[in-house]
Write a protein that holds these residues in place. Sequence first.
Motif, PDB file in Angstrom:
ATOM      1  N   VAL A   1     -28.149   9.091  31.616  1.00 19.37           N
ATOM      2  CA  VAL A   1     -27.951   8.266  32.805  1.00 19.37           C
ATOM      3  C   VAL A   1     -28.929   7.092  32.803  1.00 19.37           C
ATOM      4  O   VAL A   1     -28.590   5.976  33.206  1.00 19.37           O
ATOM      5  CB  VAL A   1     -28.112   9.109  34.091  1.00 19.37           C
ATOM      6  CG1 VAL A   1     -28.101   8.220  35.332  1.00 19.37           C
ATOM      7  CG2 VAL A   1     -27.007  10.151  34.184  1.00 19.37           C
TER       8      VAL A   1
ATOM      9  N   PRO B   1     -26.640   2.607  30.147  1.00 17.68           N
ATOM     10  CA  PRO B   1     -26.308   1.226  30.519  1.00 17.68           C
ATOM     11  C   PRO B   1     -27.062   0.156  29.728  1.00 17.68           C
ATOM     12  O   PRO B   1     -26.423  -0.767  29.192  1.00 17.68           O
ATOM     13  CB  PRO B   1     -26.639   1.180  32.016  1.00 17.68           C
ATOM     14  CG  PRO B   1     -26.449   2.580  32.475  1.00 17.68           C
ATOM     15  CD  PRO B   1     -26.942   3.424  31.346  1.00 17.68           C
TER      16      PRO B   1
ATOM     17  N   ALA C   1     -18.148   1.706  36.057  1.00 15.14           N
ATOM     18  CA  ALA C   1     -18.804   1.341  37.316  1.00 15.14           C
ATOM     19  C   ALA C   1     -20.320   1.298  37.211  1.00 15.14           C
ATOM     20  O   ALA C   1     -20.975   0.551  37.932  1.00 15.14           O
ATOM     21  CB  ALA C   1     -18.392   2.323  38.415  1.00 15.14           C
ATOM     22  N   HIS C   2     -20.883   2.105  36.301  1.00 16.16           N
ATOM     23  CA  HIS C   2     -22.341   2.157  36.184  1.00 16.16           C
ATOM     24  C   HIS C   2     -22.812   1.145  35.139  1.00 16.16           C
ATOM     25  O   HIS C   2     -23.132   1.486  34.006  1.00 16.16           O
ATOM     26  CB  HIS C   2     -22.793   3.572  35.807  1.00 16.16           C
ATOM     27  CG  HIS C   2     -24.271   3.738  35.811  1.00 16.16           C
ATOM     28  ND1 HIS C   2     -24.915   4.644  34.995  1.00 16.16           N
ATOM     29  CD2 HIS C   2     -25.253   3.125  36.518  1.00 16.16           C
ATOM     30  CE1 HIS C   2     -26.214   4.581  35.201  1.00 16.16           C
ATOM     31  NE2 HIS C   2     -26.442   3.661  36.112  1.00 16.16           N
ATOM     32  N   PHE C   3     -22.821  -0.129  35.529  1.00 16.49           N
ATOM     33  CA  PHE C   3     -23.223  -1.202  34.625  1.00 16.49           C
ATOM     34  C   PHE C   3     -22.490  -1.131  33.293  1.00 16.49           C
ATOM     35  O   PHE C   3     -23.083  -1.210  32.224  1.00 16.49           O
ATOM     36  CB  PHE C   3     -24.737  -1.190  34.417  1.00 16.49           C
ATOM     37  CG  PHE C   3     -25.518  -1.636  35.619  1.00 16.49           C
ATOM     38  CD1 PHE C   3     -25.634  -2.977  35.934  1.00 16.49           C
ATOM     39  CD2 PHE C   3     -26.109  -0.711  36.455  1.00 16.49           C
ATOM     40  CE1 PHE C   3     -26.342  -3.395  37.053  1.00 16.49           C
ATOM     41  CE2 PHE C   3     -26.823  -1.114  37.577  1.00 16.49           C
ATOM     42  CZ  PHE C   3     -26.939  -2.463  37.888  1.00 16.49           C
TER      43      PHE C   3
ATOM     44  N   ILE D   1     -18.159   6.828  34.572  1.00 20.00           N
ATOM     45  CA  ILE D   1     -18.738   8.070  35.077  1.00 20.00           C
ATOM     46  C   ILE D   1     -18.341   9.254  34.198  1.00 20.00           C
ATOM     47  O   ILE D   1     -19.095  10.225  34.045  1.00 20.00           O
ATOM     48  CB  ILE D   1     -18.296   8.312  36.536  1.00 20.00           C
ATOM     49  CG1 ILE D   1     -18.633   7.090  37.400  1.00 20.00           C
ATOM     50  CG2 ILE D   1     -18.952   9.564  37.096  1.00 20.00           C
ATOM     51  CD1 ILE D   1     -20.086   6.690  37.374  1.00 20.00           C
TER      52      ILE D   1
ATOM     53  N   TYR E   1     -20.913  10.696  31.657  1.00 22.87           N
ATOM     54  CA  TYR E   1     -21.960  11.629  32.045  1.00 22.87           C
ATOM     55  C   TYR E   1     -21.421  13.050  32.197  1.00 22.87           C
ATOM     56  O   TYR E   1     -22.116  14.021  31.888  1.00 22.87           O
ATOM     57  CB  TYR E   1     -22.626  11.144  33.331  1.00 22.87           C
ATOM     58  CG  TYR E   1     -23.138   9.726  33.185  1.00 22.87           C
ATOM     59  CD1 TYR E   1     -24.023   9.385  32.160  1.00 22.87           C
ATOM     60  CD2 TYR E   1     -22.705   8.711  34.028  1.00 22.87           C
ATOM     61  CE1 TYR E   1     -24.471   8.089  31.992  1.00 22.87           C
ATOM     62  CE2 TYR E   1     -23.150   7.411  33.876  1.00 22.87           C
ATOM     63  CZ  TYR E   1     -24.034   7.100  32.854  1.00 22.87           C
ATOM     64  OH  TYR E   1     -24.466   5.814  32.680  1.00 22.87           O
TER      65      TYR E   1
ATOM     66  N   TRP F   1     -22.640  -8.645  34.316  1.00 26.34           N
ATOM     67  CA  TRP F   1     -23.755  -8.004  35.013  1.00 26.34           C
ATOM     68  C   TRP F   1     -25.026  -8.830  34.804  1.00 26.34           C
ATOM     69  O   TRP F   1     -25.244  -9.388  33.728  1.00 26.34           O
ATOM     70  CB  TRP F   1     -24.005  -6.592  34.472  1.00 26.34           C
ATOM     71  CG  TRP F   1     -22.798  -5.712  34.423  1.00 26.34           C
ATOM     72  CD1 TRP F   1     -21.941  -5.548  33.364  1.00 26.34           C
ATOM     73  CD2 TRP F   1     -22.303  -4.868  35.465  1.00 26.34           C
ATOM     74  NE1 TRP F   1     -20.955  -4.665  33.677  1.00 26.34           N
ATOM     75  CE2 TRP F   1     -21.141  -4.214  34.967  1.00 26.34           C
ATOM     76  CE3 TRP F   1     -22.721  -4.577  36.767  1.00 26.34           C
ATOM     77  CZ2 TRP F   1     -20.410  -3.311  35.714  1.00 26.34           C
ATOM     78  CZ3 TRP F   1     -21.990  -3.665  37.505  1.00 26.34           C
ATOM     79  CH2 TRP F   1     -20.857  -3.052  36.992  1.00 26.34           C
TER      80      TRP F   1
ATOM     81  N   LEU G   1     -29.718  -4.783  36.060  1.00 28.62           N
ATOM     82  CA  LEU G   1     -29.534  -3.603  35.230  1.00 28.62           C
ATOM     83  C   LEU G   1     -30.879  -2.965  34.883  1.00 28.62           C
ATOM     84  O   LEU G   1     -31.041  -1.744  34.999  1.00 28.62           O
ATOM     85  CB  LEU G   1     -28.768  -3.984  33.965  1.00 28.62           C
ATOM     86  CG  LEU G   1     -28.097  -2.859  33.174  1.00 28.62           C
ATOM     87  CD1 LEU G   1     -26.985  -3.422  32.303  1.00 28.62           C
ATOM     88  CD2 LEU G   1     -29.094  -2.123  32.293  1.00 28.62           C
TER      89      LEU G   1
ATOM     90  N   THR H   1     -32.472  -1.397  38.113  1.00 34.31           N
ATOM     91  CA  THR H   1     -31.789  -0.163  38.508  1.00 34.31           C
ATOM     92  C   THR H   1     -32.124   0.974  37.552  1.00 34.31           C
ATOM     93  O   THR H   1     -32.276   2.127  37.969  1.00 34.31           O
ATOM     94  CB  THR H   1     -30.271  -0.392  38.544  1.00 34.31           C
ATOM     95  OG1 THR H   1     -29.974  -1.456  39.451  1.00 34.31           O
ATOM     96  CG2 THR H   1     -29.548   0.862  38.992  1.00 34.31           C
ATOM     97  N   THR H   2     -32.250   0.660  36.271  1.00 29.42           N
ATOM     98  CA  THR H   2     -32.624   1.678  35.283  1.00 29.42           C
ATOM     99  C   THR H   2     -33.980   2.285  35.620  1.00 29.42           C
ATOM    100  O   THR H   2     -34.164   3.511  35.535  1.00 29.42           O
ATOM    101  CB  THR H   2     -32.656   1.065  33.867  1.00 29.42           C
ATOM    102  OG1 THR H   2     -31.344   0.640  33.514  1.00 29.42           O
ATOM    103  CG2 THR H   2     -33.156   2.071  32.846  1.00 29.42           C
TER     104      THR H   2
ATOM    105  N   ILE I   1     -33.632   4.624  38.715  1.00 32.76           N
ATOM    106  CA  ILE I   1     -33.010   5.895  38.324  1.00 32.76           C
ATOM    107  C   ILE I   1     -33.988   6.733  37.514  1.00 32.76           C
ATOM    108  O   ILE I   1     -34.102   7.954  37.700  1.00 32.76           O
ATOM    109  CB  ILE I   1     -31.717   5.635  37.540  1.00 32.76           C
ATOM    110  CG1 ILE I   1     -30.675   4.976  38.446  1.00 32.76           C
ATOM    111  CG2 ILE I   1     -31.167   6.930  36.957  1.00 32.76           C
ATOM    112  CD1 ILE I   1     -29.436   4.518  37.715  1.00 32.76           C
TER     113      ILE I   1
END
Length: 296
Positions: free
Chosen positions: A162, A166, A182-184, A188, A191, A261, A266, A269-270, A273
């Motif tokens: 996760v 990205p 959807a996740h950069f 989904i 995962y 993006w 990105l 956000t990484t 997370i």
Amino acid sequence: MSVQETVKAIGSRSFRPPEAAGWAVLAIYLVLVVGFAWNPTPFAQGLAALGIAIACTHAALFYGWKNALVLLAICLVTTFTMENIGAATGFPFGHYHFEVGSNLIHIGAIPIIVGPLWFGMGYISWIVAGTLLGGTPRRLSGKVQLIALPVVAAFVMTQWDVVMDPPEATISKAWIWHDGGAHFGVPISNYLGWLLTSWLFYQAFAIYLSSRPYGLPRTAEQGRALRLVGILLYLCSGLTHVTPWIIGQSGEVADAASHVWRVADLRGTTVVILLFTMVFTSMLAGLRLATDAADR
């Protein structure tokens, strides 16, 4: 024995140059991982290869060479099978192909390096999960141990994906998601595929261990040291993504679905997370390790 001799003997036991040198080498390696592993250069690939070798050695010290080789075989067979199914059908990860390692030998449609990478991080995640659950006994027995450890390890492993998928897919283009996501730029389903694949080889290894005891490490102190090494390797594999965020990369990048993006978004956000997944998990594992040591 005189007082001077006693003090000298205690000092010689507490100061172990080979051990200190080992920790120093590990520290240097971890610093290099944090600083350079995020950027897909030949140097980073060398660090990854060294990490796989460290994982193999760690497994041999922790479980013995025979059991380590069994885990390696289970992992390689499972992951190459699932990756080839995924590349051909889109199940369970989604539709994708690898760009990294395109000049290497392939197992089916998958570069040969992919399986060992699964093993390297997969084994370390297994050690972290075992630490979270209070360590594993000499033989996995009972339904809770047999089921809980593979499930927790699968989530620990997928946390890493996760965090890293990205930037590695959308920015570095190490692999390409044909339909974006959807996740950069990552779907989904990827995962969920990681959860399934990692659980499959963890569960197979747990069943294997349930039928036989393993004899290493020899002492509780060695076991704690090996678990600490595993936690540090896991943590630093995530912290490497803090480096490009600190550098402050800018610009835009498009995924295969032509969705654009912002690189800064990105990277930021990484890191968020990372903080609430891998860093938190590593902290819990470290606290569990310290608490267990204090209770002995």
